[in-house]
Design a protein around this motif. Structure first.
Motif, PDB file in Angstrom:
ATOM      1  N   MET A  48       0.822  -0.932  -0.067  1.00 52.73           N
ATOM      2  CA  MET A  48      -0.018   0.191  -0.045  1.00 52.73           C
ATOM      3  C   MET A  48       0.815   1.401  -0.139  1.00 52.73           C
ATOM      4  O   MET A  48       0.241   2.109  -0.650  1.00 52.73           O
ATOM      5  CB  MET A  48      -0.801   0.056   1.169  1.00 52.73           C
ATOM      6  CG  MET A  48      -1.788  -1.246   1.200  1.00 52.73           C
ATOM      7  SD  MET A  48      -2.912  -1.354  -0.267  1.00 52.73           S
ATOM      8  CE  MET A  48      -3.835   0.155  -0.138  1.00 52.73           C
ATOM      9  N   LEU A  49       2.082   1.180   0.688  1.00 47.09           N
ATOM     10  CA  LEU A  49       2.791   2.420   0.846  1.00 47.09           C
ATOM     11  C   LEU A  49       3.528   2.632  -0.634  1.00 47.09           C
ATOM     12  O   LEU A  49       3.590   3.555  -1.132  1.00 47.09           O
ATOM     13  CB  LEU A  49       3.803   2.194   1.850  1.00 47.09           C
ATOM     14  CG  LEU A  49       3.484   2.142   3.400  1.00 47.09           C
ATOM     15  CD1 LEU A  49       4.654   1.760   4.349  1.00 47.09           C
ATOM     16  CD2 LEU A  49       3.282   3.713   3.397  1.00 47.09           C
ATOM     17  N   TYR A  50       3.894   1.535  -1.397  1.00 51.90           N
ATOM     18  CA  TYR A  50       4.455   1.620  -2.648  1.00 51.90           C
ATOM     19  C   TYR A  50       3.450   1.949  -3.611  1.00 51.90           C
ATOM     20  O   TYR A  50       3.856   3.231  -4.326  1.00 51.90           O
ATOM     21  CB  TYR A  50       4.827   0.424  -3.035  1.00 51.90           C
ATOM     22  CG  TYR A  50       5.199   0.182  -4.442  1.00 51.90           C
ATOM     23  CD1 TYR A  50       6.632   0.339  -4.646  1.00 51.90           C
ATOM     24  CD2 TYR A  50       4.419  -0.263  -5.645  1.00 51.90           C
ATOM     25  CE1 TYR A  50       7.163   0.299  -6.020  1.00 51.90           C
ATOM     26  CE2 TYR A  50       4.935  -0.210  -6.713  1.00 51.90           C
ATOM     27  CZ  TYR A  50       6.220   0.021  -6.991  1.00 51.90           C
ATOM     28  OH  TYR A  50       6.686  -0.149  -8.407  1.00 51.90           O
ATOM     29  N   TYR A  51       2.161   1.560  -3.747  1.00 58.28           N
ATOM     30  CA  TYR A  51       1.471   2.278  -4.783  1.00 58.28           C
ATOM     31  C   TYR A  51       1.028   3.588  -4.372  1.00 58.28           C
ATOM     32  O   TYR A  51       0.624   4.331  -5.232  1.00 58.28           O
ATOM     33  CB  TYR A  51       0.044   1.136  -4.663  1.00 58.28           C
ATOM     34  CG  TYR A  51       0.489  -0.033  -5.602  1.00 58.28           C
ATOM     35  CD1 TYR A  51       0.761   0.216  -7.058  1.00 58.28           C
ATOM     36  CD2 TYR A  51       0.480  -1.376  -5.076  1.00 58.28           C
ATOM     37  CE1 TYR A  51       0.890  -1.058  -7.927  1.00 58.28           C
ATOM     38  CE2 TYR A  51       0.760  -2.549  -5.894  1.00 58.28           C
ATOM     39  CZ  TYR A  51       0.902  -2.486  -7.102  1.00 58.28           C
ATOM     40  OH  TYR A  51       1.427  -3.493  -7.752  1.00 58.28           O
ATOM     41  N   GLY A  52       0.718   3.868  -2.871  1.00 56.66           N
ATOM     42  CA  GLY A  52       0.382   5.208  -2.549  1.00 56.66           C
ATOM     43  C   GLY A  52       1.472   6.163  -3.027  1.00 56.66           C
ATOM     44  O   GLY A  52       0.982   7.385  -3.565  1.00 56.66           O
ATOM     45  N   VAL A  53       2.571   5.989  -2.833  1.00 51.42           N
ATOM     46  CA  VAL A  53       3.679   6.867  -3.162  1.00 51.42           C
ATOM     47  C   VAL A  53       3.728   7.106  -4.609  1.00 51.42           C
ATOM     48  O   VAL A  53       3.960   8.113  -5.128  1.00 51.42           O
ATOM     49  CB  VAL A  53       5.233   6.294  -2.607  1.00 51.42           C
ATOM     50  CG1 VAL A  53       6.306   7.484  -3.012  1.00 51.42           C
ATOM     51  CG2 VAL A  53       5.114   6.516  -1.022  1.00 51.42           C
ATOM     52  N   ALA A  54       3.632   5.857  -5.305  1.00 46.50           N
ATOM     53  CA  ALA A  54       3.699   6.095  -6.830  1.00 46.50           C
ATOM     54  C   ALA A  54       2.548   7.024  -7.257  1.00 46.50           C
ATOM     55  O   ALA A  54       2.912   7.630  -8.399  1.00 46.50           O
ATOM     56  CB  ALA A  54       3.650   4.783  -7.226  1.00 46.50           C
ATOM     57  N   LYS A  55       1.360   7.098  -6.597  1.00 40.72           N
ATOM     58  CA  LYS A  55       0.399   8.169  -7.059  1.00 40.72           C
ATOM     59  C   LYS A  55       0.698   9.255  -6.351  1.00 40.72           C
ATOM     60  O   LYS A  55       0.223  10.487  -7.302  1.00 40.72           O
ATOM     61  CB  LYS A  55      -1.106   7.368  -6.681  1.00 40.72           C
ATOM     62  CG  LYS A  55      -1.512   6.092  -7.286  1.00 40.72           C
ATOM     63  CD  LYS A  55      -2.588   5.729  -6.734  1.00 40.72           C
ATOM     64  CE  LYS A  55      -3.212   4.439  -7.267  1.00 40.72           C
ATOM     65  NZ  LYS A  55      -2.433   3.333  -7.192  1.00 40.72           N
ATOM     66  N   LEU A  56       1.223   9.443  -5.386  1.00 41.58           N
ATOM     67  CA  LEU A  56       1.265  10.882  -4.706  1.00 41.58           C
ATOM     68  C   LEU A  56       2.348  11.717  -5.459  1.00 41.58           C
ATOM     69  O   LEU A  56       2.387  12.961  -5.590  1.00 41.58           O
ATOM     70  CB  LEU A  56       1.990  10.756  -3.310  1.00 41.58           C
ATOM     71  CG  LEU A  56       0.925  10.196  -2.214  1.00 41.58           C
ATOM     72  CD1 LEU A  56       1.482   9.897  -0.905  1.00 41.58           C
ATOM     73  CD2 LEU A  56      -0.358  11.120  -2.021  1.00 41.58           C
ATOM     74  N   VAL A  57       3.261  10.924  -5.950  1.00 43.72           N
ATOM     75  CA  VAL A  57       4.401  11.721  -6.762  1.00 43.72           C
ATOM     76  C   VAL A  57       4.022  11.903  -8.450  1.00 43.72           C
ATOM     77  O   VAL A  57       4.744  12.175  -9.131  1.00 43.72           O
ATOM     78  CB  VAL A  57       5.567  11.075  -6.778  1.00 43.72           C
ATOM     79  CG1 VAL A  57       6.384  11.182  -5.348  1.00 43.72           C
ATOM     80  CG2 VAL A  57       5.721   9.667  -7.134  1.00 43.72           C
ATOM     81  N   LEU A  58       2.617  11.464  -8.661  1.00 46.69           N
ATOM     82  CA  LEU A  58       2.054  11.207 -10.116  1.00 46.69           C
ATOM     83  C   LEU A  58       3.126  10.562 -10.902  1.00 46.69           C
ATOM     84  O   LEU A  58       3.433  10.997 -12.018  1.00 46.69           O
ATOM     85  CB  LEU A  58       2.246  12.838 -10.619  1.00 46.69           C
ATOM     86  CG  LEU A  58       1.343  13.812  -9.705  1.00 46.69           C
ATOM     87  CD1 LEU A  58       1.100  15.163 -10.326  1.00 46.69           C
ATOM     88  CD2 LEU A  58      -0.025  13.189  -9.484  1.00 46.69           C
ATOM     89  N   GLY A  59       3.423   9.552 -10.492  1.00 47.91           N
ATOM     90  CA  GLY A  59       4.351   8.791 -11.357  1.00 47.91           C
ATOM     91  C   GLY A  59       3.782   7.528 -11.682  1.00 47.91           C
ATOM     92  O   GLY A  59       4.202   7.286 -13.056  1.00 47.91           O
TER      93      GLY A  59
END
Length: 356
Positions: A48-59
């Motif tokens: 969840m952290l992985y996918y969450g950060v991937a979206k937060l940085v618009l990556g």
């Protein structure tokens, strides 16, 4: 004098031993259960952290860019449609990432495990529906994460059910206990949150470093252009006409390269990237888009066409493009820019409803 006879066994000794063994066995079983629960919880939290950060940085989905303007709706794959939909709204991406990141954080603290697992289950349910609806090839991963979320929720399901059904006061939920020995538990209660913070930092740094640096350059040739004039003569048949009819140059650069698309008169679409080499000169790398049934390895093996072009802005707003056998005048295509320039408005506009 006779030796004293041995003391008679206490009638309660055997039952006490049995009770102690039973208590120890129960403690061991509960502890092992919490360790298994903790392993699933940790894997779920990292995901969840992985996918969450991937979206937060618009990556994960990127951002909408005019360098993708020439592909038609019918040419898009279902997955490409979803990716463009998500890329168009950084707000939606950020909120989705915030929910997943928040679920991962909550899963790392034992007093908020139930909250984190509930949010994770809701998020993964939506992700699974999107993956199925748009044929995204990670359906199994979304299903696994949803199942993991429900497994983590099992100890709290009776209380959650009672809460949803409104059956009287809700009792205090269980507290995950990995170490039943209190002196050591006091140490882990301090070390655990510190380790969680380190894990969050490592995942955030690692995921952020996966994506290239993003910048924006709005100067020419960024925009969507149609060929207004062409020095080359047309072919006798349209299907044989390889002249250029439209170009779209992106303004969002990743490590200095931006997206570009080229549509030829015969209808063929070429996609790729371009880079500004010096003032007025650009280098394009183009290949056909991936075809249905073509593997990623096969498409990656295609040799791209490398073009070096000279761009000169003219007083009337057009561009003069030369090089690689091309001598073109490009005019801005305002109709193709609506998606990128429409923007957001709280109030009703004179042309609303605008749905095309």
């Amino acid at each position: 004098m006779t030796a004293p006879s041995p003391a008679a066994p206490s009638p309660t000794a055997q039952p006490d031993d049995y009770a102690t063994e039973k208590r120890l066995a129960r403690t061991a079983a509960v502890t092992l259960g919490w360790w298994a629960h903790g392993a699933v919880r940790l894997l779920l939290a990292v995901a969840m952290l992985y996918y969450g950060v991937a979206k937060l940085v618009l990556g994960q989905f990127g951002v909408t860019d005019m360098g993708d303007a020439l592909i038609t709706h019918g040419e898009m794959s279902p997955m490409g449609t979803l990716w463009r939909l998500m890329a168009f709204s950084p707000l939606f991406q950020f909120l989705a990432g915030l929910a997943e990141f928040g679920a991962g954080l909550a899963l790392l603290w034992r007093r908020s495990v139930a909250l984190g697992a509930t949010i994770a289950a809701g998020s993964m349910s939506l992700v699974l529906v999107l993956n199925i609806g748009y044929d995204v090839p990670v359906k199994q991963i979304a299903t696994a994460l949803l199942v993991m979320s429900l497994l983590v929720l099992i100890p709290w399901l009776p209380r959650l059910t009672a809460a949803f059904l409104g059956r009287g006061p809700i009792g205090r939920g269980p507290l995950p206990t990995l170490v039943p020995w209190r002196p050591l538990a006091r140490i882990t209660q301090i070390a655990g949150p510190l380790a969680a913070l380190v894990l969050v930092g490592l995942v955030g740094w690692g995921v952020s470093s996966l994506y290239p640096e993003r910048s924006v350059d709005e100067t020419a040739p960024a925009g969507v252009w149609t060929v207004q004039e062409d020095a080359a003569a047309p072919a006798e048949q349209l299907s044989e006409d390889t002249r250029w009819s439209a170009l779209a140059f992106g303004e969002v650069e990743y490590d200095g390269r931006a997206a570009v698309q080229l549509r030829r008169a015969d209808g063929q679409l070429l996609t790729g990237t371009y880079v500004r080499t010096d003032e007025g000169t650009i280098e394009l790398s183009l290949k056909p888009p991936r075809e249905q049934g073509q593997t990623l390895q096969e498409h990656s093996a295609l040799e791209p066409a490398e073009l070096t072009l000279r761009i000169q802005e003219q007083a009337d707003g057009t561009l003069h493009l030369t090089g690689e056998g091309q001598d073109l005048v490009l005019a801005p295509d305002e109709s193709a820019m609506v998606l990128y320039e429409r923007g957001f408005s709280w109030g009703v506009r004179p042309d609303d409803p605008f749905n095309r």
